[in-house]
Scaffold this motif. Structure first.
Motif, PDB file in Angstrom:
ATOM      1  N   TYR A 125      -5.056   5.017 -18.918  1.00 32.28           N
ATOM      2  CA  TYR A 125      -4.092   4.257 -18.117  1.00 32.28           C
ATOM      3  C   TYR A 125      -4.557   2.878 -17.665  1.00 32.28           C
ATOM      4  N   GLY A 126      -5.758   2.471 -18.124  1.00 29.50           N
ATOM      5  CA  GLY A 126      -6.378   1.273 -17.557  1.00 29.50           C
ATOM      6  C   GLY A 126      -5.622  -0.031 -17.774  1.00 29.50           C
ATOM      7  N   MET A 127      -4.696  -0.069 -18.766  1.00 32.25           N
ATOM      8  CA  MET A 127      -3.952  -1.309 -18.997  1.00 32.25           C
ATOM      9  C   MET A 127      -2.567  -1.263 -18.336  1.00 32.25           C
ATOM     10  N   PHE A 128      -2.287  -0.165 -17.625  1.00 35.21           N
ATOM     11  CA  PHE A 128      -0.948  -0.022 -17.050  1.00 35.21           C
ATOM     12  C   PHE A 128      -0.823  -0.857 -15.775  1.00 35.21           C
ATOM     13  N   ALA A 129       0.341  -1.464 -15.611  1.00 36.51           N
ATOM     14  CA  ALA A 129       0.600  -2.281 -14.432  1.00 36.51           C
ATOM     15  C   ALA A 129       1.370  -1.498 -13.364  1.00 36.51           C
ATOM     16  N   ARG A 130       1.611  -0.231 -13.621  1.00 34.60           N
ATOM     17  CA  ARG A 130       2.306   0.616 -12.647  1.00 34.60           C
ATOM     18  C   ARG A 130       1.540   1.922 -12.527  1.00 34.60           C
ATOM     19  N   PRO A 131       1.565   2.540 -11.322  1.00 35.71           N
ATOM     20  CA  PRO A 131       0.906   3.841 -11.197  1.00 35.71           C
ATOM     21  C   PRO A 131       1.640   4.901 -12.025  1.00 35.71           C
ATOM     22  N   VAL A 132       0.889   5.878 -12.470  1.00 35.55           N
ATOM     23  CA  VAL A 132       1.474   6.926 -13.305  1.00 35.55           C
ATOM     24  C   VAL A 132       2.662   7.586 -12.602  1.00 35.55           C
TER      25      VAL A 132
END
Ligand code: DLL
Length: 448
Positions: free
Chosen positions: A92-99
């Motif tokens: 998830y390290g490139m995600f700009a939103r929390p899971v």
């Protein structure tokens, strides 16, 4: 979303069935489109800066301030993103939103190492359905159609991407997924879809099974095919159109950017409109990273403009193509990607000559006495790469003719592609058939 008329090719009539054509956006003057792109780009950069540490660190190091990016020259200072970034920051390290705020995840298995995981917010999924509906409409699908969807359902973006796009268009979807080819053929004959979605290699495998069953797919209700997820040549297009009696349209996309529907052909069949209100496309020299002039081949680099969960900045797709901004006869102003000829990582260097599998495909498909199924086996002898082209004889061809067929193929590959090759002519059915993306190259070279 207004129903509008585009007269030039007569694709779009001012009817209710045309409601998934948005003329305001799809025929927007190019200057207005560029202004919209840069406005959205700044928001995307801000989203990436605020929420993805890697993007922020890289922008800071390059001296890029999101709000100051106003011109193509400014864009060129924005750092690239690579597939390895997604792997290195798995999951998830490139995600700009929390899971917790995501609506869906997809993943590509990848041939080496870890899968690449991509995520979408509800708004991302909504935009994707809109863009896939727009793509299907451009390809000739309408709200009153039945659409047979043979892209694989599951973590692959093809199945669900086409599915929600077809539903958004207002069509009825048959969610068959890949495989079970005989059943697919029965469903096509019984449910009478007018549109089919599949990989080009799988639809050819379907055509072959239909012929073996004595079913003539040209007599089915199919009129339009929306094919993609792998490179295919114009020879392959002719073969498909001929064997199914349909118009075959090309659709492009990749999971890191969204999935299918990043670009799609209109019925003019002269390139895939890249949807520039949601993506910014560049074509660069893969070595020097300098922009190549329009109409020249280079690597497609894509920046997402509206993605919330996974903004991608100058993503190096590795896909090789050319683009044109010349007006299309359909009236749409969005640029056209002139077919993806291959991936830079699929490029073979055979005795110094750069070759894409699709160039060899263009020679093979349609040649007399061979079926449109092939594999390239690459080996290394000493320091030299060798290619063995495995082709398949059409059924009914006498084995005594195989040697002459092999010589004919090697001769044409030499004169048209410029490489010397060995050719092995196989019996009908010996080359593995795909149900999704075809495996075209078996690379047996020692790994460095
Ligand atoms: O293949 C998304 C897709 C599904 C596109 C269904 C079209 C239809 P990935 O599995 O992430 O996503 O693979 C993306 O496939 O970078 C290209 O190398 C290749 N590709 C996709 N469409 C085309 C096409 C889906 N029309 C990778 N022509 C991309 C050539 C294509 N190559």
């Amino acid at each position: 979303m207004g129903a509008t008329t585009l007269t030039e090719v007569g694709v779009i009539q001012n009817t209710d069935a045309a409601k998934y054509f948005d003329s305001k956006v799809e025929t927007m003057p190019r200057e207005a489109l560029a202004a919209l792109q840069f406005e959205r780009l700044r928001k995307t950069l801000r989203n990436a800066w605020d929420n993805v540490p890697l993007h922020r660190q890289r922008m800071e190091a390059a001296g890029v301030v999101p709000e100051e990016v106003r011109t193509p020259d400014d864009l060129r200072r924005v750092p690239f993103t690579y597939k390895t970034d997604l792997r290195d920051h798995y999951p998830y390290g490139m995600f700009a939103r929390p899971v917790t705020s995501l609506a869906r995840l997809h993943a590509s298995s990848g041939t080496t190492g870890k899968a690449t995981v991509v995520g979408y917010t509800k708004a991302d999924i909504d935009n994707w359905a809109d863009l896939m509906a727009r793509s299907l409409h451009a390809a000739g699908a309408r709200c009153d159609d039945v659409i047979h969807n043979a892209y694989g359902y599951g973590l692959f973006t093809g199945g669900l991407g086409a599915h929600y796009g077809a539903e958004r268009l207002g069509a009825a979807v048959v969610p068959v997924s890949g495989g079970g080819t005989e059943r697919q053929i029965a469903l096509i004959m019984d449910l009478k879809p007018r549109v089919i979605c599949a990989t080009p290699s799988y639809v050819l495998a379907m055509a072959e099974v239909a012929e073996q069953l004595g079913v003539d797919l040209r007599k089915s209700a199919l009129e339009v095919g929306v094919f993609g997820a792998e490179p295919w040549s114009s020879a392959m297009r002719c073969e498909i159109e001929e064997r199914l009696g349909i118009k075959a349209m090309d659709v492009y996309g990749l999971s890191e950017i969204m999935g299918p529907g990043v670009a799609c052909e209109c019925t003019a069949q002269s390139g895939l409109h890249g949807w520039e209100d949601h993506f910014l496309f560049e074509v660069l020299d893969p070595e020097t990273q300098a922009p190549v002039p329009e109409g020249h081949a280079g690597e497609l680099v894509i920046t997402t403009l509206t993605k919330e969960a996974l903004p991608m900045l100058r993503y190096r797709t590795r896909d090789i193509t050319k683009i044109t901004t010349a007006p299309c006869e359909c009236g749409r102003t969005h640029l056209r990607i002139l077919r993806i000829t291959g991936r830079s990582d699929d490029m073979l260097i055979i005795r110094g000559v750069n070759v894409y599998p699709s160039q060899i495909e263009a020679v093979l498909v349609g040649r007399p006495m061979i079926a449109p199924h092939y594999q390239l086996v690459v080996t290394r002898e000493g320091t030299l790469d060798q290619v063995l082209i495995e082709v398949e004889a059409q059924s009914g061809v006498a084995p005594e003719a195989f040697a002459a067929i092999g010589r004919d193929v090697a001769h044409h590959v030499k004169s048209l592609v410029g490489i010397s090759s060995q050719v092995a002519v196989k019996l009908p059915g010996e080359i593995p058939r795909s149900q999704g993306k075809a495996v075209r190259v078996r690379d047996l070279r020692p790994k460095e």
